[in-house]
Motif scaffolding. Structure first.
Motif, PDB file in Angstrom:
ATOM      1  N   LEU A   1      43.967  30.279  12.783  1.00  0.00           N
ATOM      2  CA  LEU A   1      45.412  30.609  12.938  1.00  0.00           C
ATOM      3  C   LEU A   1      45.449  31.901  12.319  1.00  0.00           C
ATOM      4  N   ASP A   2      44.850  32.143  10.944  1.00  0.00           N
ATOM      5  CA  ASP A   2      45.124  33.261  10.481  1.00  0.00           C
ATOM      6  C   ASP A   2      44.642  34.551  11.348  1.00  0.00           C
ATOM      7  N   ALA A   3      43.557  34.424  11.739  1.00  0.00           N
ATOM      8  CA  ALA A   3      43.122  35.412  12.596  1.00  0.00           C
ATOM      9  C   ALA A   3      44.008  35.779  13.804  1.00  0.00           C
ATOM     10  N   ALA A   4      44.409  34.565  14.641  1.00  0.00           N
ATOM     11  CA  ALA A   4      45.410  34.810  15.677  1.00  0.00           C
ATOM     12  C   ALA A   4      46.658  35.419  15.447  1.00  0.00           C
ATOM     13  N   ILE A   5      47.286  35.049  14.140  1.00  0.00           N
ATOM     14  CA  ILE A   5      48.335  35.858  13.852  1.00  0.00           C
ATOM     15  C   ILE A   5      48.196  37.255  13.462  1.00  0.00           C
ATOM     16  N   ALA A   6      47.097  37.579  12.878  1.00  0.00           N
ATOM     17  CA  ALA A   6      46.864  38.934  12.434  1.00  0.00           C
ATOM     18  C   ALA A   6      46.639  39.756  13.755  1.00  0.00           C
ATOM     19  N   ALA A   7      46.060  38.938  14.764  1.00  0.00           N
ATOM     20  CA  ALA A   7      46.067  39.892  16.060  1.00  0.00           C
ATOM     21  C   ALA A   7      47.173  39.881  16.885  1.00  0.00           C
ATOM     22  N   GLY A   8      48.551  39.447  16.652  1.00  0.00           N
ATOM     23  CA  GLY A   8      49.675  39.397  17.288  1.00  0.00           C
ATOM     24  C   GLY A   8      50.205  38.297  17.859  1.00  0.00           C
ATOM     25  N   VAL A   9      49.364  37.100  17.852  1.00  0.00           N
ATOM     26  CA  VAL A   9      49.388  36.119  18.456  1.00  0.00           C
ATOM     27  C   VAL A   9      50.821  35.371  17.910  1.00  0.00           C
ATOM     28  N   ASN A  10      51.596  34.970  18.651  1.00  0.00           N
ATOM     29  CA  ASN A  10      52.842  34.225  18.088  1.00  0.00           C
ATOM     30  C   ASN A  10      53.004  32.729  18.702  1.00  0.00           C
ATOM     31  N   PHE A  11      52.261  32.525  19.670  1.00  0.00           N
ATOM     32  CA  PHE A  11      52.510  31.316  20.477  1.00  0.00           C
ATOM     33  C   PHE A  11      51.270  30.470  20.301  1.00  0.00           C
TER      34      PHE A  11
ATOM     35  N   ARG B   1      57.465  29.499  10.006  1.00  0.00           N
ATOM     36  CA  ARG B   1      57.719  28.832  11.214  1.00  0.00           C
ATOM     37  C   ARG B   1      58.659  29.601  12.179  1.00  0.00           C
ATOM     38  N   ASP B   2      59.724  30.155  11.797  1.00  0.00           N
ATOM     39  CA  ASP B   2      60.682  30.857  12.574  1.00  0.00           C
ATOM     40  C   ASP B   2      60.177  32.091  13.241  1.00  0.00           C
ATOM     41  N   LYS B   3      59.013  32.610  12.863  1.00  0.00           N
ATOM     42  CA  LYS B   3      58.588  33.615  13.597  1.00  0.00           C
ATOM     43  C   LYS B   3      57.442  33.091  14.872  1.00  0.00           C
ATOM     44  N   LEU B   4      57.361  31.802  14.877  1.00  0.00           N
ATOM     45  CA  LEU B   4      56.133  31.341  15.928  1.00  0.00           C
ATOM     46  C   LEU B   4      56.801  30.405  16.810  1.00  0.00           C
ATOM     47  N   VAL B   5      56.106  30.547  17.915  1.00  0.00           N
ATOM     48  CA  VAL B   5      56.521  29.664  19.159  1.00  0.00           C
ATOM     49  C   VAL B   5      55.616  28.440  19.259  1.00  0.00           C
ATOM     50  N   ILE B   6      56.103  27.140  18.897  1.00  0.00           N
ATOM     51  CA  ILE B   6      55.065  26.034  18.820  1.00  0.00           C
ATOM     52  C   ILE B   6      55.282  25.019  19.948  1.00  0.00           C
TER      53      ILE B   6
END
Length: 345
Positions: free
Chosen positions: A36-46, A79-84
């Motif tokens: 999760l940390d790696a994906a978010i760092a790469a710009g993933v929000n989904f 949480r508000d920055k992500l699409v779950i």
């Protein structure tokens, strides 16, 4: 990272979505958090999960994937920055440990959603998806369609109205379907239009270089109706990376560990995969990145769901977001496809 509109909503999702189905089986909680940390760092929000995960599904691991995501969400406080996105299980005779046998009726959908929210430690889901149809239909690669009326099946209308209740309660923002057919998507849209019910915003089906059957009837629907594809299995269980060629059995790999994942392992699939891998290598590309970039570039795809069991695999897959295939490379892919279309429907 490019962000694309989810259906007719105002949500913008990254063109790469982080899949999670290995967490709790092949990946520990700590490893899930690292991914999760790696994906978010790469710009993933989904981020996409499901109540039945991890896979293979088992009673003693069911729900662990959502729990791991939930503990990370609590720790990160973003949480508000992500699409779950999550999913409710369709009818299954093999999962009696879930509500004595899951069904897509109002009572079970409400129960399933509330259980997912508790595991995820969140008050709402951005996208709630029907994992597969209640009725008997061709999905999960089935061929030889034979029509069967099923008087015991929960109707799509009842399922959609149950989901409407979740939207009204604020537990779900938007709805999606998964492993659906053209008729199923049309029926959801018809009911939404005629009865002013919540609209389906996405469809999550398999799509990759070995299985492009989505293009036959659903691609036009996805574009014209603005119900974009969330493509799963974009590497065909890792087959299109080339790591299983020549009967290789990499330690810890999914197809090495689990005999149930045989959809992309036929001799014809291996032969076709070898041609795609050779094309990538001749083009100076990583085979996995080429296969992923092809999916992400399709005009009917909203987001490409990638998964990995190691950080190295994940980083390699994430880098595919920076690759744009040329017209010449796409033409070469089409030539291989025309000679052997969809060896793994």
């Amino acid at each position: 990272m490019e962000y694309r509109k989810l259906g007719q909503t105002s949500l913008k999702v990254s063109k790469i979505c982080l899949g999670t189905m290995t967490w709790g089986e092949q990946n520990s909680e700590a490893e899930a958090h690292e991914q999760l940390d790696a994906a978010i760092a790469a710009g993933v929000n989904f981020i996409d999960t499901a109540e039945m995960y991890p896979v293979p599904p088992k009673a003693d691991t069911q729900g662990l994937t959502e729990q791991y995501l939930g503990s990370w969400l609590k720790k990160q406080q973003q949480r508000d920055k992500l699409v779950i996105a999550s999913k409710v299980v369709g009818r299954s005779e093999n999962m009696t440990y879930l509500r004595d046998g899951p069904r897509l009726n109002a009572r079970q959908i409400k129960q399933a959603c509330e259980a997912s929210l508790k595991r995820l430690q969140t008050d709402y889901l951005d996208l709630y998806q029907i994992h597969w149809p209640e009725r008997k239909a061709n999905f999960f690669g089935q061929l030889g369609y034979q029509h069967q009326e099923d008087e015991q099946a929960i109707s799509i209308e009842e399922t959609l109205k149950a989901c409407e209740d979740l939207v009204k309660e604020g537990k779900v923002r938007y709805l999606g379907i998964s492993n659906e057919t053209s008729w199923g998507l049309h029926e959801y849209l018809r009911l939404s239009n005629e009865q002013q019910l919540p609209r389906i915003q996405s469809i999550q089906n398999p799509y990759n270089l070995l299985n492009r059957t989505f293009e036959v009837g659903l691609a036009e629907m996805a574009i014209r109706e603005e119900v974009g594809l969330l493509a799963y299995s974009p590497l065909g269980f890792g087959v299109l990376s080339g790591k299983y060629l020549n009967q290789a059995k990499p330690a810890g790999a999914r197809l090495t560990l689990y005999e149930r994942f045989q959809r992309y392992t036929s001799p014809l699939a291996e032969k076709t995969t070898a041609r795609y891998v050779q094309l990538a290598q001749d083009s100076g590309l990583d085979p996995a990145q080429m296969a992923l970039a092809f999916v992400t570039q399709r005009p009917f795809v909203t987001s490409n769901i990638i998964g990995a069991t190691t950080l190295e695999q994940l980083q390699n897959n994430l880098e595919s977001a920076n690759l744009t295939l040329t017209d010449e490379q796409l033409d070469a892919i089409e030539q291989i496809h025309l000679e052997q279309p969809n060896p793994c429907p």
